[in-house]
Motif scaffolding. Structure first.
Motif, PDB file in Angstrom:
ATOM      1  N   ASP A 294      -6.657  14.043   3.116  1.00  0.00           N
ATOM      2  CA  ASP A 294      -7.357  14.042   1.861  1.00  0.00           C
ATOM      3  C   ASP A 294      -7.039  12.600   1.073  1.00  0.00           C
ATOM      4  N   ARG A 295      -6.382  11.960   1.794  1.00  0.00           N
ATOM      5  CA  ARG A 295      -5.865  10.228   1.312  1.00  0.00           C
ATOM      6  C   ARG A 295      -5.116  10.247  -0.041  1.00  0.00           C
ATOM      7  N   LEU A 296      -4.265  11.300  -0.114  1.00  0.00           N
ATOM      8  CA  LEU A 296      -2.988  11.249  -1.373  1.00  0.00           C
ATOM      9  C   LEU A 296      -1.845  10.923  -0.783  1.00  0.00           C
ATOM     10  N   PRO A 297      -1.179  10.332  -1.642  1.00  0.00           N
ATOM     11  CA  PRO A 297       0.395  10.096  -1.149  1.00  0.00           C
ATOM     12  C   PRO A 297       1.263  11.264  -0.451  1.00  0.00           C
ATOM     13  N   VAL A 298       1.975  11.106   0.530  1.00  0.00           N
ATOM     14  CA  VAL A 298       2.498  11.789   1.051  1.00  0.00           C
ATOM     15  C   VAL A 298       3.722  12.323   0.408  1.00  0.00           C
ATOM     16  N   GLY A 299       4.122  13.650   0.495  1.00  0.00           N
ATOM     17  CA  GLY A 299       5.496  14.037  -0.607  1.00  0.00           C
ATOM     18  C   GLY A 299       6.498  13.504   0.180  1.00  0.00           C
ATOM     19  N   PRO A 300       7.606  14.032  -0.775  1.00  0.00           N
ATOM     20  CA  PRO A 300       9.055  13.640  -0.229  1.00  0.00           C
ATOM     21  C   PRO A 300       9.427  14.122   1.244  1.00  0.00           C
ATOM     22  N   VAL A 301      10.186  13.455   1.961  1.00  0.00           N
ATOM     23  CA  VAL A 301      10.758  14.003   3.084  1.00  0.00           C
ATOM     24  C   VAL A 301      11.721  15.418   2.768  1.00  0.00           C
ATOM     25  N   ALA A 302      11.573  16.227   3.432  1.00  0.00           N
ATOM     26  CA  ALA A 302      12.331  17.470   3.101  1.00  0.00           C
ATOM     27  C   ALA A 302      12.786  18.346   4.170  1.00  0.00           C
ATOM     28  N   ILE A 303      14.157  18.927   3.822  1.00  0.00           N
ATOM     29  CA  ILE A 303      14.610  20.000   4.850  1.00  0.00           C
ATOM     30  C   ILE A 303      13.742  21.355   4.880  1.00  0.00           C
ATOM     31  N   LEU A 304      13.186  21.725   5.800  1.00  0.00           N
ATOM     32  CA  LEU A 304      12.537  22.842   5.921  1.00  0.00           C
ATOM     33  C   LEU A 304      13.296  23.903   6.835  1.00  0.00           C
ATOM     34  N   SER A 305      13.247  25.319   6.385  1.00  0.00           N
ATOM     35  CA  SER A 305      13.706  26.380   7.347  1.00  0.00           C
ATOM     36  C   SER A 305      12.786  26.487   8.718  1.00  0.00           C
TER      37      SER A 305
ATOM     38  N   PRO B 287       0.727  -1.202  -0.024  1.00  0.00           N
ATOM     39  CA  PRO B 287      -0.187   0.005   0.104  1.00  0.00           C
ATOM     40  C   PRO B 287       0.899   1.212  -0.042  1.00  0.00           C
ATOM     41  N   VAL B 288       0.114   2.520  -0.224  1.00  0.00           N
ATOM     42  CA  VAL B 288       0.713   3.698  -0.182  1.00  0.00           C
ATOM     43  C   VAL B 288       0.551   4.443   0.841  1.00  0.00           C
ATOM     44  N   LEU B 289       1.480   5.254   1.458  1.00  0.00           N
ATOM     45  CA  LEU B 289       1.325   6.179   2.556  1.00  0.00           C
ATOM     46  C   LEU B 289       0.629   7.288   2.308  1.00  0.00           C
ATOM     47  N   VAL B 290      -0.413   7.766   2.974  1.00  0.00           N
ATOM     48  CA  VAL B 290      -1.131   8.694   2.294  1.00  0.00           C
ATOM     49  C   VAL B 290      -1.482   9.718   3.769  1.00  0.00           C
ATOM     50  N   ASP B 291      -1.839  10.970   3.211  1.00  0.00           N
ATOM     51  CA  ASP B 291      -2.316  11.832   4.250  1.00  0.00           C
ATOM     52  C   ASP B 291      -3.663  11.722   4.814  1.00  0.00           C
ATOM     53  N   GLU B 292      -4.035  11.449   5.993  1.00  0.00           N
ATOM     54  CA  GLU B 292      -5.281  11.024   6.363  1.00  0.00           C
ATOM     55  C   GLU B 292      -6.378  11.804   5.926  1.00  0.00           C
TER      56      GLU B 292
END
Length: 185
Positions: free
Chosen positions: A123-134, A116-121
């Protein structure tokens, strides 16, 4: 990533990476952690699902408990059965696990499609890439990063830590209807 300051690369105590690798730096620890994120709690479940040798599983579970990543608790209905539950420290490894998984999907020898695909609960869409945030949420790339001595930070910001948003609660805490903080599971 450049700048005038570099990490003291020979000083293992000056960086969290060697400590993290000491605890998690081998395959089975990550596979047990992944299984925990997928709801496994019992020794026999880990054994059957992972195909790991009994002695290696026992050793890795003990290390993860010793380092506070998993809690070892008796089963509520049968105190002879033991459950292994993720701690807050264990849940905090989820972004690292996901980043490694995404990296493996992108650069692995064979293209890997997860199901299965990891989704945001929400909107049930796939999560984006793990990123570095300021600190203010901007997406950063390698050219945006630099090293500076802590003394060169603004005086009122010297207690800020990498990987933590200032004045933010842990990502694993939600509020109940009355506004009280409760650990999210």
């Amino acid at each position: 990533m450049g700048g005038e300051v570099r990490e003291p690369l020979r000083e293992l105590q000056e960086c969290g990476l060697p400590e993290a690798l000491e605890v998690m730096g081998e395959r089975w620890s990550f596979m047990i952690l992944r299984a925990s994120f997928n709801g496994l709690h019992h020794f026999e479940e880990f054994l059957n699902e992972l195909g790991i040798a009994r002695n290696i599983l026992s050793n890795r579970l003990s290390r993860l408990v010793e380092h506070g990543i998993l809690d070892r608790e008796p089963h509520p209905d049968d105190r002879r059965r033991i459950e292994y539950r993720l701690t807050e420290k264990g849940f905090d490894l989820l972004p690292a696990m996901l980043a490694l998984r995404q990296w493996g999907q992108k650069y692995g020898e064979d293209f890997v499609t997860t199901d299965p695909v990891l989704v945001d609960e929400r909107d049930r869409l796939p999560v984006g890439p793990v990123a570095i945030l300021s600190h203010d949420g901007r997406l950063l790339g390698p050219a945006d990063l630099n090293m500076v001595a802590r003394k060169d930070l603004p005086a009122d910001k010297r207690d800020w830590q990498e990987g933590q948003l200032p004045n933010a609660r842990t990502a694993w805490v939600d509020e109940d209807e009355g506004g009280a903080a409760v650990a999210a599971e």
